[in-house]
Design a protein around this motif. Structure first.
Motif, PDB file in Angstrom:
ATOM      1  N   TYR A  11       0.834  -1.206   0.000  1.00 50.69           N
ATOM      2  CA  TYR A  11       0.000   0.000   0.000  1.00 50.69           C
ATOM      3  C   TYR A  11       0.865   1.251   0.000  1.00 50.69           C
ATOM      4  O   TYR A  11       0.662   2.171  -0.804  1.00 50.69           O
ATOM      5  CB  TYR A  11      -0.927  -0.008   1.212  1.00 50.69           C
ATOM      6  CG  TYR A  11      -1.700   1.279   1.400  1.00 50.69           C
ATOM      7  CD1 TYR A  11      -2.869   1.506   0.705  1.00 50.69           C
ATOM      8  CD2 TYR A  11      -1.238   2.276   2.268  1.00 50.69           C
ATOM      9  CE1 TYR A  11      -3.573   2.690   0.854  1.00 50.69           C
ATOM     10  CE2 TYR A  11      -1.935   3.462   2.432  1.00 50.69           C
ATOM     11  CZ  TYR A  11      -3.101   3.651   1.732  1.00 50.69           C
ATOM     12  OH  TYR A  11      -3.793   4.824   1.884  1.00 50.69           O
ATOM     13  N   ALA A  15       1.246   4.185  -2.699  1.00 47.94           N
ATOM     14  CA  ALA A  15       0.841   5.540  -2.294  1.00 47.94           C
ATOM     15  C   ALA A  15       1.949   6.569  -2.502  1.00 47.94           C
ATOM     16  O   ALA A  15       1.672   7.733  -2.825  1.00 47.94           O
ATOM     17  CB  ALA A  15       0.401   5.533  -0.832  1.00 47.94           C
ATOM     18  N   ILE A  18       2.288   8.991  -5.686  1.00 49.16           N
ATOM     19  CA  ILE A  18       1.360  10.091  -5.962  1.00 49.16           C
ATOM     20  C   ILE A  18       2.050  11.424  -5.675  1.00 49.16           C
ATOM     21  O   ILE A  18       2.539  11.651  -4.565  1.00 49.16           O
ATOM     22  CB  ILE A  18       0.085   9.978  -5.097  1.00 49.16           C
ATOM     23  CG1 ILE A  18      -0.578   8.610  -5.280  1.00 49.16           C
ATOM     24  CG2 ILE A  18      -0.893  11.089  -5.456  1.00 49.16           C
ATOM     25  CD1 ILE A  18      -1.776   8.390  -4.381  1.00 49.16           C
ATOM     26  N   PHE A  20       1.249  14.959  -5.068  1.00 48.39           N
ATOM     27  CA  PHE A  20       0.154  15.874  -4.771  1.00 48.39           C
ATOM     28  C   PHE A  20       0.516  17.328  -5.062  1.00 48.39           C
ATOM     29  O   PHE A  20      -0.352  18.198  -5.000  1.00 48.39           O
ATOM     30  CB  PHE A  20      -0.262  15.728  -3.303  1.00 48.39           C
ATOM     31  CG  PHE A  20      -1.025  14.466  -3.017  1.00 48.39           C
ATOM     32  CD1 PHE A  20      -2.348  14.350  -3.368  1.00 48.39           C
ATOM     33  CD2 PHE A  20      -0.391  13.386  -2.404  1.00 48.39           C
ATOM     34  CE1 PHE A  20      -3.059  13.184  -3.115  1.00 48.39           C
ATOM     35  CE2 PHE A  20      -1.090  12.219  -2.134  1.00 48.39           C
ATOM     36  CZ  PHE A  20      -2.423  12.114  -2.496  1.00 48.39           C
ATOM     37  N   ALA A 171      -1.211   5.167  -9.369  1.00 48.66           N
ATOM     38  CA  ALA A 171      -1.746   5.242  -8.006  1.00 48.66           C
ATOM     39  C   ALA A 171      -2.577   6.503  -7.819  1.00 48.66           C
ATOM     40  O   ALA A 171      -3.582   6.506  -7.107  1.00 48.66           O
ATOM     41  CB  ALA A 171      -0.605   5.225  -6.993  1.00 48.66           C
ATOM     42  N   SER A 172      -2.160   7.581  -8.488  1.00 50.99           N
ATOM     43  CA  SER A 172      -2.908   8.836  -8.400  1.00 50.99           C
ATOM     44  C   SER A 172      -4.320   8.663  -8.941  1.00 50.99           C
ATOM     45  O   SER A 172      -5.279   9.250  -8.428  1.00 50.99           O
ATOM     46  CB  SER A 172      -2.191   9.938  -9.191  1.00 50.99           C
ATOM     47  OG  SER A 172      -1.984   9.527 -10.530  1.00 50.99           O
ATOM     48  N   PHE A 175      -6.467   7.004  -6.358  1.00 50.21           N
ATOM     49  CA  PHE A 175      -6.844   7.994  -5.348  1.00 50.21           C
ATOM     50  C   PHE A 175      -8.007   8.863  -5.846  1.00 50.21           C
ATOM     51  O   PHE A 175      -8.991   9.079  -5.132  1.00 50.21           O
ATOM     52  CB  PHE A 175      -5.650   8.883  -5.006  1.00 50.21           C
ATOM     53  CG  PHE A 175      -6.015  10.096  -4.198  1.00 50.21           C
ATOM     54  CD1 PHE A 175      -6.282   9.991  -2.836  1.00 50.21           C
ATOM     55  CD2 PHE A 175      -6.129  11.345  -4.800  1.00 50.21           C
ATOM     56  CE1 PHE A 175      -6.640  11.111  -2.092  1.00 50.21           C
ATOM     57  CE2 PHE A 175      -6.483  12.464  -4.066  1.00 50.21           C
ATOM     58  CZ  PHE A 175      -6.744  12.342  -2.707  1.00 50.21           C
ATOM     59  N   GLY A 178     -11.264   7.004  -5.855  1.00 44.30           N
ATOM     60  CA  GLY A 178     -11.843   6.955  -4.513  1.00 44.30           C
ATOM     61  C   GLY A 178     -12.551   8.255  -4.165  1.00 44.30           C
ATOM     62  O   GLY A 178     -13.615   8.245  -3.540  1.00 44.30           O
ATOM     63  N   LEU A 179     -11.970   9.382  -4.598  1.00 47.36           N
ATOM     64  CA  LEU A 179     -12.594  10.679  -4.351  1.00 47.36           C
ATOM     65  C   LEU A 179     -13.883  10.813  -5.156  1.00 47.36           C
ATOM     66  O   LEU A 179     -14.878  11.369  -4.657  1.00 47.36           O
ATOM     67  CB  LEU A 179     -11.619  11.795  -4.720  1.00 47.36           C
ATOM     68  CG  LEU A 179     -12.099  13.232  -4.467  1.00 47.36           C
ATOM     69  CD1 LEU A 179     -12.434  13.440  -2.989  1.00 47.36           C
ATOM     70  CD2 LEU A 179     -11.045  14.233  -4.926  1.00 47.36           C
TER      71      LEU A 179
END
Length: 209
Positions: A11, A15, A18, A20, A171-172, A175, A178-179
């Motif tokens: 995981y 993660a 990403i 950000f 991976a981004s 994410f 999920g949002l």
């Protein structure tokens, strides 16, 4: 415990891929959050004030079509920004494997079926919250895809986002997917009680007549 440790290690390995700080990723997040709030509160504004119908020369049908064009256009922008954002992000080695790509194709395919079949069943007016404009259905649609999912368009859209992320091994993208799912869940909490209120009001008006 060994399985849990391996899972957590995997995981965090994914993660950390990403970024950000990416402006494109931040813009993608903005559209993912903004779009569902726009169409929900925009439709609610019409229901409460009839503002969109007034701007459309008093035509509810023209208003809902113009509203649908704006929502559809924002959706195209959101999807384009999402793809551009994840393509510049690092590819995760753990995701860049044939099995994950196959799952991506499956996810995108199933999601596309749910989205397209929902639009076919609902039509343009039904798809874009036409009941908030005064176009109420006589009865609830219960056949496919609504026989499988309560909100096949929202769930199908989420699967399309996820499928794209898995195909590119990003991976981004997972994410963001999920949002997307979280925002749709929020919108359902806002939308469903209000829609039920609209239909309840119609039933009350029928009884008075």
């Amino acid at each position: 415990m060994e399985f849990v440790d391996k899972f957590m290690d995997s995981y965090w390995d994914v993660a950390k891929d990403i970024d950000f700080n990416s402006k494109k990723l931040q813009l993608s997040i903005f559209f993912v959050v903004f779009n569902p709030l726009y169409w929900n509160f925009g439709a609610r504004l019409e229901y409460n004030t009839k503002l969109l119908s007034k701007l459309a020369f008093g035509s509810k049908l023209l208003a809902v079509y113009l509203f649908s064009v704006s929502v559809f256009t924002l959706g195209l922008i959101r999807d384009h920004v999402y793809k551009e954002a994840i393509l510049e992000q690092p590819t995760s080695p753990l995701l860049d494997v044939p099995l994950v790509k196959a799952l991506g194709v499956l996810s995108f395919g199933v999601g596309s079926v749910f989205v397209s079949s929902s639009m076919y069943k609902l039509g343009i007016v039904g798809t874009y919250l036409g009941d908030h404009f005064g176009f109420l259905k006589d009865e609830r649609i219960t056949d496919f895809p609504f026989s499988v999912l309560d909100n096949p368009m929202y769930d199908g859209s989420t699967l399309c986002f996820l499928g794209t992320a898995l195909w590119y091994g990003k991976a981004s993208g997972i994410f963001i997917s999920g949002l997307v799912y979280a925002m749709y869940q929020l919108v359902e909490l806002l939308e469903e009680p209000f829609t039920a209120k609209i239909y309840q009001k119609r039933e009350e008006q029928k009884k008075v007549k």
